[in-house]
Design an enzyme around this catalytic site. Structure first.
Site, mmCIF file in Angstrom:
data_model
loop_
_atom_site.group_PDB
_atom_site.id
_atom_site.type_symbol
_atom_site.label_atom_id
_atom_site.label_comp_id
_atom_site.label_asym_id
_atom_site.label_seq_id
_atom_site.Cartn_x
_atom_site.Cartn_y
_atom_site.Cartn_z
ATOM 1 N N THR A 71 11.999 77.270 36.475
ATOM 2 C CA THR A 71 12.259 78.331 37.436
ATOM 3 C C THR A 71 11.551 78.005 38.752
ATOM 4 O O THR A 71 11.002 76.918 38.933
ATOM 5 C CB THR A 71 11.926 79.724 36.832
ATOM 6 O OG1 THR A 71 12.382 80.719 37.737
ATOM 7 C CG2 THR A 71 10.450 79.908 36.555
ATOM 8 N N LYS A 75 13.112 74.078 40.725
ATOM 9 C CA LYS A 75 14.489 73.767 40.309
ATOM 10 C C LYS A 75 15.111 72.567 41.012
ATOM 11 O O LYS A 75 15.961 71.898 40.439
ATOM 12 C CB LYS A 75 15.392 74.991 40.517
ATOM 13 C CG LYS A 75 15.151 76.102 39.501
ATOM 14 C CD LYS A 75 16.129 77.234 39.758
ATOM 15 C CE LYS A 75 16.135 78.226 38.619
ATOM 16 N NZ LYS A 75 17.332 79.073 38.647
ATOM 17 N N ASP A 111 23.007 78.236 34.318
ATOM 18 C CA ASP A 111 23.422 79.444 35.062
ATOM 19 C C ASP A 111 24.943 79.456 35.244
ATOM 20 O O ASP A 111 25.583 80.510 35.141
ATOM 21 C CB ASP A 111 22.760 79.503 36.445
ATOM 22 C CG ASP A 111 21.300 79.918 36.362
ATOM 23 O OD1 ASP A 111 20.926 80.559 35.363
ATOM 24 O OD2 ASP A 111 20.539 79.593 37.294
ATOM 25 N N ARG A 162 25.428 87.223 55.201
ATOM 26 C CA ARG A 162 24.839 87.724 56.449
ATOM 27 C C ARG A 162 24.705 86.593 57.474
ATOM 28 O O ARG A 162 25.126 86.714 58.606
ATOM 29 C CB ARG A 162 23.461 88.349 56.146
ATOM 30 C CG ARG A 162 22.690 88.757 57.373
ATOM 31 C CD ARG A 162 21.366 89.372 57.004
ATOM 32 N NE ARG A 162 20.487 88.445 56.263
ATOM 33 C CZ ARG A 162 19.248 88.715 55.929
ATOM 34 N NH1 ARG A 162 18.729 89.903 56.214
ATOM 35 N NH2 ARG A 162 18.517 87.835 55.273
ATOM 36 N N THR A 163 24.110 85.492 57.041
ATOM 37 C CA THR A 163 23.966 84.329 57.931
ATOM 38 C C THR A 163 25.218 83.467 57.781
ATOM 39 O O THR A 163 25.377 82.761 56.780
ATOM 40 C CB THR A 163 22.702 83.513 57.554
ATOM 41 O OG1 THR A 163 21.605 84.416 57.445
ATOM 42 C CG2 THR A 163 22.401 82.436 58.571
ATOM 43 N N VAL A 164 26.093 83.523 58.757
ATOM 44 C CA VAL A 164 27.416 82.902 58.611
ATOM 45 C C VAL A 164 27.325 81.386 58.444
ATOM 46 O O VAL A 164 28.091 80.783 57.687
ATOM 47 C CB VAL A 164 28.344 83.309 59.781
ATOM 48 C CG1 VAL A 164 27.843 82.788 61.102
ATOM 49 C CG2 VAL A 164 29.769 82.859 59.530
HETATM 50 P P1 ATR Z 1 18.883 83.733 45.218
HETATM 51 O O1 ATR Z 1 18.237 82.498 44.685
HETATM 52 O O2 ATR Z 1 18.688 84.946 44.349
HETATM 53 O O3 ATR Z 1 20.297 83.513 45.606
HETATM 54 P P2 ATR Z 1 18.182 83.451 47.994
HETATM 55 O O4 ATR Z 1 18.513 82.004 47.873
HETATM 56 O O5 ATR Z 1 16.958 83.870 48.731
HETATM 57 O O6 ATR Z 1 18.065 84.113 46.557
HETATM 58 O O7 ATR Z 1 19.470 84.167 48.644
HETATM 59 C C1 ATR Z 1 19.455 85.534 48.933
HETATM 60 C C2 ATR Z 1 20.829 85.963 49.389
HETATM 61 O O8 ATR Z 1 20.784 87.381 49.671
HETATM 62 C C3 ATR Z 1 21.292 85.293 50.680
HETATM 63 O O9 ATR Z 1 22.691 85.160 50.673
HETATM 64 C C4 ATR Z 1 20.826 86.298 51.741
HETATM 65 O O10 ATR Z 1 21.535 86.253 52.950
HETATM 66 P P3 ATR Z 1 21.011 85.262 54.146
HETATM 67 O O11 ATR Z 1 21.459 83.908 53.761
HETATM 68 O O12 ATR Z 1 21.669 85.798 55.371
HETATM 69 O O13 ATR Z 1 19.506 85.411 54.178
HETATM 70 C C5 ATR Z 1 21.145 87.600 51.042
HETATM 71 N N1 ATR Z 1 20.346 88.683 51.641
HETATM 72 C C6 ATR Z 1 19.027 88.896 51.515
HETATM 73 N N2 ATR Z 1 18.646 89.974 52.245
HETATM 74 C C7 ATR Z 1 19.773 90.440 52.872
HETATM 75 C C8 ATR Z 1 20.055 91.523 53.745
HETATM 76 N N3 ATR Z 1 19.099 92.377 54.157
HETATM 77 N N4 ATR Z 1 21.335 91.710 54.156
HETATM 78 C C9 ATR Z 1 22.323 90.858 53.748
HETATM 79 N N5 ATR Z 1 22.120 89.821 52.908
HETATM 80 C C10 ATR Z 1 20.859 89.608 52.482
#
Ligand code: ATR
Length: 284
Positions: A71, A75, A111, A162-164
């Site tokens: 974990t 990873k 996964d 969110r982040t395109v």
């Molecule tokens: P995981 O391993 O669980 O996927 P991660 O790699 O940190 O965790 O990814 C988190 C995801 O949740 C991302 O797609 C993130 O969007 P960003 O790439 O724009 O950061 C999304 N996420 C987290 N907080 C967010 C928020 N407040 N609004 C929209 N999307 C969010």
């Protein structure tokens, strides 16, 4: 009541490495399943810091550990210590399961098949082969979901984030590597309502689902009844997105199934025996 496992000279060791690792629910899940199956195995959490990863892996090999779950934050880094790696793990760029056999270390990512098994387990759902799907989020969990769906044979994947830039680079990379058409867009993109309208499956991987006070990332009005809404976040068991989808008459699935099945697939790889997934689910 569960009786204490008696460790013997024959007891085989598996476990999980992470930093931190205390929060992991895998020990309770696997140890319950070993007890149920009558297998002389023990699952141990190991706190391994990034600077100690190489020594830890070499140590596991030296003492004949059978398997290790991996974990955060290991990873990706662990890939450098493996003899071979599965196609899924290579595509995802992350390994969550190690198997030590005959001096070799094999890395896999359970996964991805875990996502599919969770879908198939529910009698009302199936993997949408030949259909269009939408995935919300473009982080680590999204990579596993996108790879799982692409290799299973969906027609196309829209990744909305969110982040395109993260969505478009993930879509470009995975489309190139799997030959499944993909587009990466922002959450406010005017193409998103249409993509959701046309999809039979919407998978959420964005971590905002953990916060019951966070506004939904999409409008529930975009959901059609035919669309299955699958939120891989498992706390809370019914996320606000699932609740909104239920109100629209959609079938929904939470993330516990994926957690159980990624563990069950690792269990099977290590022992050759399929565990009782109901026991694993209850242990969680
Ligand atoms: P995981 O391993 O669980 O996927 P991660 O790699 O940190 O965790 O990814 C988190 C995801 O949740 C991302 O797609 C993130 O969007 P960003 O790439 O724009 O950061 C999304 N996420 C987290 N907080 C967010 C928020 N407040 N609004 C929209 N999307 C969010």
């Amino acid at each position: 009541m569960q009786t204490q496992h008696k460790l013997t000279g024959h007891t085989r060791i598996v476990g999980v490495i992470g930093d931190p690792v205390e929060h992991s629910r895998s020990p309770q899940m696997h140890n319950a399943a070993f007890a149920k199956a009558g297998l002389d195995y023990v699952y141990v959490p190991f706190h391994v810091r990034p600077s100690d990863l190489a020594e830890a892996i070499a140590g596991f090999k030296a003492i004949n550990v059978v398997g290790i779950n991996v974990t955060l934050p290991h990873k990706q880094a662990v890939i450098g210590f493996l003899t071979s790696i599965s196609r899924e793990a290579e595509l995802i760029g992350a390994v969550n399961t190690l198997s030590f056999t005959d001096g070799e270390i094999y890395g896999d990512n359970t996964d991805a098949p875990g996502v599919l098994r969770a879908l198939e387990e529910d009698g009302n759902m199936s993997v949408p082969v030949g259909e269009d799907v939408v995935v919300l989020g473009a982080g680590g969990a999204s990579r596993a979901v996108v790879v799982a769906l692409a290799l299973a044979g969906v027609a196309s994947i829209t990744i909305a984030n969110r982040t395109v830039e993260k969505a478009s680079s993930l879509a470009e990379e995975m489309a190139r590597k799997t030959d499944v058409p993909m587009q990466g867009i922002g959450l406010t993109d005017s193409r998103l309502p249409d993509a959701i309208h046309q999809s039979v499956l919407l998978v959420n991987t964005a971590t905002t689902s953990m916060d019951v006070n966070h506004p939904l990332l999409i409008s529930a009005d975009w959901l059609q009844q035919k669309t299955i809404v699958y939120d891989i976040v498992y706390t809370p068991p019914v996320t606000p997105l699932m609740h909104a989808a239920n109100v629209r008459g959609c079938r929904t699935l939470g993330g516990i199934g994926m957690l159980v099945h990624q563990g069950a697939i690792a269990f099977e790889k290590w022992t050759g025996v399929a565990p009782c997934t109901e026991t694993m689910r209850q242990a969680l």
